[in-house]
Design an enzyme around this catalytic site. Structure first.
Site, PDB file in Angstrom:
ATOM      1  N   ARG A 194     144.131  32.054  57.320  1.00 17.27           N
ATOM      2  CA  ARG A 194     143.098  33.021  56.931  1.00 17.27           C
ATOM      3  C   ARG A 194     142.923  34.026  58.060  1.00 17.27           C
ATOM      4  O   ARG A 194     143.379  33.815  59.185  1.00 17.27           O
ATOM      5  CB  ARG A 194     141.763  32.331  56.650  1.00 17.27           C
ATOM      6  CG  ARG A 194     141.162  31.647  57.880  1.00 17.27           C
ATOM      7  CD  ARG A 194     139.827  31.004  57.568  1.00 17.27           C
ATOM      8  NE  ARG A 194     139.249  30.352  58.738  1.00 17.27           N
ATOM      9  CZ  ARG A 194     138.493  30.971  59.634  1.00 17.27           C
ATOM     10  NH1 ARG A 194     138.228  32.255  59.505  1.00 17.27           N
ATOM     11  NH2 ARG A 194     138.001  30.310  60.663  1.00 17.27           N
ATOM     12  N   ARG A 247     144.019  32.442  61.974  1.00 18.34           N
ATOM     13  CA  ARG A 247     144.436  31.050  62.129  1.00 18.34           C
ATOM     14  C   ARG A 247     144.054  30.285  60.862  1.00 18.34           C
ATOM     15  O   ARG A 247     143.231  30.744  60.065  1.00 18.34           O
ATOM     16  CB  ARG A 247     143.793  30.404  63.354  1.00 18.34           C
ATOM     17  CG  ARG A 247     142.266  30.409  63.355  1.00 18.34           C
ATOM     18  CD  ARG A 247     141.743  29.705  64.591  1.00 18.34           C
ATOM     19  NE  ARG A 247     140.307  29.546  64.585  1.00 18.34           N
ATOM     20  CZ  ARG A 247     139.461  30.326  65.254  1.00 18.34           C
ATOM     21  NH1 ARG A 247     139.930  31.336  65.976  1.00 18.34           N
ATOM     22  NH2 ARG A 247     138.159  30.104  65.211  1.00 18.34           N
ATOM     23  N   ASP A 248     144.687  29.123  60.706  1.00 18.48           N
ATOM     24  CA  ASP A 248     144.372  28.243  59.565  1.00 18.48           C
ATOM     25  C   ASP A 248     144.523  28.978  58.233  1.00 18.48           C
ATOM     26  O   ASP A 248     143.703  28.827  57.315  1.00 18.48           O
ATOM     27  CB  ASP A 248     142.955  27.673  59.691  1.00 18.48           C
ATOM     28  CG  ASP A 248     142.754  26.901  60.992  1.00 18.48           C
ATOM     29  OD1 ASP A 248     143.710  26.246  61.438  1.00 18.48           O
ATOM     30  OD2 ASP A 248     141.640  26.976  61.563  1.00 18.48           O
ATOM     31  N   CYS A 274     137.904  37.718  82.440  1.00 15.56           N
ATOM     32  CA  CYS A 274     137.541  38.754  81.469  1.00 15.56           C
ATOM     33  C   CYS A 274     137.935  40.159  81.855  1.00 15.56           C
ATOM     34  O   CYS A 274     138.002  41.029  81.008  1.00 15.56           O
ATOM     35  CB  CYS A 274     136.031  38.725  81.230  1.00 15.56           C
ATOM     36  SG  CYS A 274     135.058  39.173  82.680  1.00 15.56           S
TER      37      CYS A 274
END
Length: 284
Positions: free
Chosen positions: A273, A270-271, A127
């Site tokens: 959208r 993604r997908d 991170c």
């Protein structure tokens, strides 16, 4: 276990594999290399030269010089290539280069006061470091709201994750790397970096842009293979990037930071959208 230095991959032999039918067999597997890199800094203070260890990060070897350059830029140590006299690997007592230790020598005109550092620079591969000290440092670096820049067609934006994924050569072999890429408003892939640490991948990308004299990047689109964290947004703002699109989710601090600096932030790309969290005017 054998290393392939050209692709920064380990081959680990005779790993047990179990499939959905509970059948087990032995196979070889490919693992991305993760090693520590130390960055040392040589700087002028009170008319004298001083030296100190500045940062240690776990990274995928390769593009180390640009990783160091990008880190110095995004942490506010340097503002331009002119602030660097040299950036090179350290040597051991026998004159051999140490592959994991780099030294940055700052120009005498580059102001660096170690007493003002709010924290030690220590980053992990997962991170990185962020928080109030980082936000204060961003303000003190003189980072300004992002210039308007070009707009991007929303239908074109939907295509960018696939273009990023298709260019991830090392990910195809290991499945273990984060990636980030710069595109122009026509959807053309301009540059890409991979690393076991998402913050390192972005530093590599921005370090190359600094070396090439391309900053600020207000006319570029940054695509992230994972989530949009506070730290990644902080780094992108130092480079002046106007639109950041992440395949994963943004954090609340990332959204606040993008909104404050007039940056467009897209998440869940993604997908077919996506969500637009801040400053949607850059999307048509």
């Amino acid at each position: 276990m054998a290393s392939d230095p050209t692709t920064r991959i380990y081959t680990i032999e005779r790993v047990q594999h179990c499939d959905d039918q509970q059948r087990r067999h032995q196979l070889d597997d490919l693992l991305v290399i993760e090693e520590p890199m130390e960055l040392r800094i040589d700087y002028a203070i009170a008319g004298k030269r001083a030296s100190r260890s500045l940062a240690i990060t776990m990274r995928t070897p390769g593009d180390d010089e640009d990783l160091a350059r990008g880190f110095l830029l995004t942490e506010g140590i340097i503002a331009s290539e002119a602030d660097l006299v040299s950036l090179k690997r350290c040597t051991d007592g026998q004159g051999e280069e140490s592959p994991n230790i780099w030294r940055a020598t700052l120009a005498a005109s580059c102001t660096f006061d170690p007493g003002k550092l709010q924290r030690n620079f220590y980053s992990t591969s997962s991170c990185g470091v962020c928080g109030k000290a980082s936000l204060d440092a961003l303000h003190h670096q003189g980072v300004m709201p992002v210039a308007p820049g070009p707009t991007l067609n929303a239908a074109l934006l939907l295509q960018l994750p696939d273009l990023l994924r298709a260019a991830q050569a090392t990910f195809d072999r290991t499945g273990g790397l984060h990636a980030c890429a710069l595109f122009n408003a026509r959807g053309e892939l301009l540059d890409l970096a991979e690393d076991v640490g998402r913050h390192n991948a972005l530093d590599k990308l921005l370090g190359r842009a600094l070396r090439r004299g391309e900053l600020p990047l207000n006319d570029r689109i940054l695509v992230l293979s994972g989530r949009a964290s506070f730290e990644l947004i902080q780094k992108s703002l130092v480079a002046g990037i106007g639109l950041v699109a992440a395949v994963g989710a943004p954090s609340s601090l990332a959204v606040d930071l993008s909104d404050t600096y007039a940056q467009t932030l897209v998440g869940f790309l993604r997908d077919a959208r996506f969500n637009v969290y801040t400053h949607p005017a850059r999307l048509t």
